[in-house]
Design a protein around this motif. Structure first.
Motif, short mmCIF file in Angstrom:
data_model
loop_
_atom_site.label_atom_id
_atom_site.label_comp_id
_atom_site.label_asym_id
_atom_site.label_seq_id
_atom_site.Cartn_x
_atom_site.Cartn_y
_atom_site.Cartn_z
N LEU A 185 0.89 1.98 10.27
CA LEU A 185 2.01 1.17 10.50
C LEU A 185 3.26 1.60 11.47
CD1 LEU A 185 2.37 -0.46 6.52
CD2 LEU A 185 1.03 -1.34 8.65
N GLN A 186 3.31 3.10 11.24
CA GLN A 186 4.10 3.65 12.03
C GLN A 186 3.68 3.55 13.43
OE1 GLN A 186 4.75 7.68 10.44
NE2 GLN A 186 6.29 6.83 8.60
N ARG A 187 2.53 3.72 13.71
CA ARG A 187 1.92 3.59 15.34
C ARG A 187 2.19 2.21 15.70
NH1 ARG A 187 -2.03 6.94 12.85
NH2 ARG A 187 -3.24 5.11 12.57
N ILE A 188 1.76 1.22 14.86
CA ILE A 188 1.92 -0.27 15.18
C ILE A 188 3.63 -0.55 15.49
CG2 ILE A 188 2.15 -2.58 14.47
CD1 ILE A 188 -0.46 -1.70 12.86
N ALA A 189 4.53 -0.14 14.70
CA ALA A 189 5.80 -0.08 14.90
C ALA A 189 6.11 0.43 16.30
CB ALA A 189 6.62 0.30 13.54
N ILE A 226 0.01 -7.89 21.13
CA ILE A 226 0.34 -6.92 19.81
C ILE A 226 -1.00 -6.32 19.69
CG2 ILE A 226 1.33 -6.18 17.81
CD1 ILE A 226 3.21 -8.66 18.03
N SER A 227 -1.06 -5.18 19.61
CA SER A 227 -2.40 -4.40 19.22
C SER A 227 -2.05 -3.55 17.78
CB SER A 227 -2.68 -3.29 20.33
OG SER A 227 -3.78 -2.39 19.64
N THR A 228 -2.99 -3.81 17.04
CA THR A 228 -2.78 -3.00 15.67
C THR A 228 -3.51 -1.68 15.98
OG1 THR A 228 -5.04 -3.64 14.80
CG2 THR A 228 -2.85 -5.16 14.39
#
Length: 170
Positions: free
Chosen positions: A10-14, A126-128
């Motif tokens: 989640l931190q990488r996505i953000a 947006i890439s997860t």
């Protein structure tokens, strides 16, 4: 270990998607502020986002569920969510929308570039980054691919920005 890996995901996505999240919110807000609709097209387990957008305690204002064959106009904005950028039904919808010059946002696991057709067709992408399991399994295979969880995280981030944009226009 699972908590640590999901937190990192989640931190990488953000971190990697901050600009794309803002752009997606802006694209969707165009429909609500204008004459169009926000159409949510979730494929596979990404229907979790669709359910949340319509049935949560704070639903996404101005949104409708994508139905195959529905009439979509240039005033509408579509958010296409799929596990993989190569998912055939999602890619076919993206090709139809792009062919009709209807702006849409997309979310999928694959990173931008490297011939990612879904990313190339979409206005915002947006890439997860979730292209393999988070944890090692007993047999050495990677397990736990929380695509829906990561999409719900992105949805909430987009919704926060979207709601702020909508409120600013009232």
């Amino acid at each position: 270990m699972l908590t640590t890996q999901i937190s990192g995901l989640l931190q990488r996505i953000a971190g990697n998607g901050e600009e794309s999240i803002e752009e997606t919110a802006r694209l969707l807000a165009q429909a609500t502020i204008g004459e169009g609709r926000v159409i949510i097209a979730g494929f596979g387990e990404m229907e979790a986002v669709t359910a949340t957008a319509f049935h949560s305690t704070d639903p996404l204002s101005g949104a409708v569920r994508y139905e195959f064959g529905m009439d979509i106009t240039a005033a509408d904005r579509i958010w296409l969510l799929t596990r993989s950028a190569t998912d055939r039904p999602a890619l076919e919808l993206a090709q139809q929308l792009a062919g009709r010059f209807i702006p849409f946002a997309a979310l999928a696991a694959e990173k931008p570039g490297n011939g990612n057709e879904l990313e190339e067709l979409s206005y915002t992408y947006i890439s997860t980054g979730l292209t393999r399991g988070l944890l090692p399994g007993d047999d050495g295979e990677r397990i736990v691919q929380p695509h829906a969880l990561s999409a719900l995280f992105v949805y909430e981030a987009v919704k926060i920005a979207y709601d702020e944009m909508i409120l600013d226009k009232d």
